[in-house]
Enzyme design. Sequence first.
Site, PDB file in Angstrom:
ATOM      1  N   CYS A 154       0.800  -1.238   0.000  1.00 49.90           N
ATOM      2  CA  CYS A 154       0.000   0.000   0.000  1.00 49.90           C
ATOM      3  C   CYS A 154       0.830   1.286   0.000  1.00 49.90           C
ATOM      4  CB  CYS A 154      -0.977   0.026   1.169  1.00 49.90           C
ATOM      5  SG  CYS A 154      -1.503  -1.564   1.789  1.00 49.90           S
ATOM      6  N   ARG A 189       6.033 -12.111   5.320  1.00 48.28           N
ATOM      7  CA  ARG A 189       5.353 -12.137   6.620  1.00 48.28           C
ATOM      8  C   ARG A 189       5.859 -13.352   7.394  1.00 48.28           C
ATOM      9  NH1 ARG A 189      -0.871 -11.071   4.480  1.00 48.28           N
ATOM     10  NH2 ARG A 189      -0.403  -9.141   3.356  1.00 48.28           N
ATOM     11  N   GLN A 223       1.891 -10.773  -3.936  1.00 43.64           N
ATOM     12  CA  GLN A 223       0.477 -10.392  -3.979  1.00 43.64           C
ATOM     13  C   GLN A 223       0.189  -9.747  -5.322  1.00 43.64           C
ATOM     14  OE1 GLN A 223      -0.198  -7.787  -0.569  1.00 43.64           O
ATOM     15  NE2 GLN A 223      -1.820  -9.179   0.067  1.00 43.64           N
ATOM     16  N   ASP A 251      -1.503  -7.308  -6.317  1.00 48.65           N
ATOM     17  CA  ASP A 251      -2.152  -6.193  -5.642  1.00 48.65           C
ATOM     18  C   ASP A 251      -2.563  -5.114  -6.625  1.00 48.65           C
ATOM     19  OD1 ASP A 251      -2.932  -5.092  -3.283  1.00 48.65           O
ATOM     20  OD2 ASP A 251      -0.935  -5.131  -2.387  1.00 48.65           O
ATOM     21  N   HIS A 262      -4.046  -0.833  -6.096  1.00 44.11           N
ATOM     22  CA  HIS A 262      -4.610   0.221  -5.257  1.00 44.11           C
ATOM     23  C   HIS A 262      -5.292   1.231  -6.149  1.00 44.11           C
ATOM     24  CE1 HIS A 262      -1.687  -1.675  -2.552  1.00 44.11           C
ATOM     25  NE2 HIS A 262      -2.601  -1.398  -1.636  1.00 44.11           N
ATOM     26  N   LYS A 293     -13.851  -5.559   4.097  1.00 41.41           N
ATOM     27  CA  LYS A 293     -13.494  -6.137   2.800  1.00 41.41           C
ATOM     28  C   LYS A 293     -14.503  -7.177   2.335  1.00 41.41           C
ATOM     29  CE  LYS A 293     -10.143  -9.101   5.178  1.00 41.41           C
ATOM     30  NZ  LYS A 293      -9.579 -10.357   4.840  1.00 41.41           N
ATOM     31  N   HIS A 321      -8.147  -1.298  -1.942  1.00 39.31           N
ATOM     32  CA  HIS A 321      -7.062  -2.275  -2.070  1.00 39.31           C
ATOM     33  C   HIS A 321      -7.727  -3.545  -2.592  1.00 39.31           C
ATOM     34  CE1 HIS A 321      -4.774  -0.208   1.401  1.00 39.31           C
ATOM     35  NE2 HIS A 321      -6.001   0.254   1.509  1.00 39.31           N
TER      36      HIS A 321
HETATM   37 ZN   LIG Z   1      -3.018  -2.260   0.179  1.00 38.45          ZN
END
Ligand SMILES: [Zn+2]
Length: 399
Positions: A102, A131, A149, A151, A153, A232, A278
């Site tokens: 992010c 992680r 990920q 991902d 945004h 989410k 996200h």
């Molecule tokens: Zn994010």
Amino acid sequence: MSKELEVEKRNHRKLGLDLELFMSVEEAPGMPIFLPNGMLLRNELEKYWKEKHFRAGYQEIKTPILMKQEVWEQSGHWDHYHDSMYFSKWDQQNYAIKPMSCPGAIFVFNSKRRSYRELPMRFAELGLVHRPELSGSLSGLLRVRSFTQDDAHLFVREDQVESEIVKVLELIDEFYSKFGFQYKVELSTRPEDYMGSEQIWEHAEKTLESVLKKKNLEFAINPGDGAFYGPKIDFHILDALGRSWQCGTIQLDFLMPEKFDCQYIDEDNNPCRPIMIHRAIYGSVERFMAILIEHFGGDFPLWLSPIQAKILPIADAHLDFALSVKSQLESEGIRTEIDDRVEKIGLKIRQAQMKKIPYMMVIGDQEVNNNSIAVRHRNEGNLGEWKIDSFVKKIIAEL
Ligand SMILES: [Zn+2]
């Protein structure tokens, strides 16, 4: 076959080794190593992802893995996500390895003065995150410490929130259908450890709920499982054995844009706060691969098969012709291997079959003389003698 046997037969760690897709070493627990075949599969997934996102109006970015600790203090990760992060120190400065991408996307948004006309902005990133999962819980590609990920945004205006979420819902549906997955939807609400006010949370939860209702999507409520910065929508795909796996997510966030003072200028030249969405579709590329391996039991559709065609010369005398067939197929983009070992043809076929290679091409005297190939399919068996050109056309049509 009993369900346990079927599960065992499809185990992605076993197939990962048999098909030479990935491996794990003690020296890097929970951080899988991708082998050449695994990379071919992975690259196809990423290629498909990039094409689809480009067409859907996303812009791809790449942001750093290591950032100063203060970034994570500002984002709220330090307070709410500390236990799921790795840290590092250099030059008297504290750093953290990103558990999410992010902040990087926020830096991209904040790098310029933004106008209302530019919104929605959609920044996509295949972001490598780390992680620290407990060592006892690590497993193949499913539970790992480093993963990618898929991902994105989105920075949107208030009036764009619903329509953008609808577009993401449609994109997710397109992806899962491509692999033949059914899926279930959950709305995950405010967790115990959250950031921001109850009012903001209530508004965000209502918004997600109303989009799901308008789209007539059935969903269950998963209380307390939202991200610390917002509620989410979670997607659980159902595999061939009816097992469900959480993959995609859409998260609505009013808070991080505030923490990082994101702004755009509206029609009247006033600064406004964008809202962040996200979202991920595969979730984690590694985990999605594990699910695909088990879903297909290693029998990947042709476009995902690491090796699509294997050429099996019967004897050394057929090798030159076999090599010329290989280069013809490769020049058409068909991923081809040749088995040039001095072994019985029956054994070569059996082994190619065990490697789940979609097409096998046997080459002997007859094929060399006729300038042809004898084709076998992994499930359909013998497909007879083919001219190379027509076989290439068949494969390309299938792809
Ligand atoms: Zn994010």
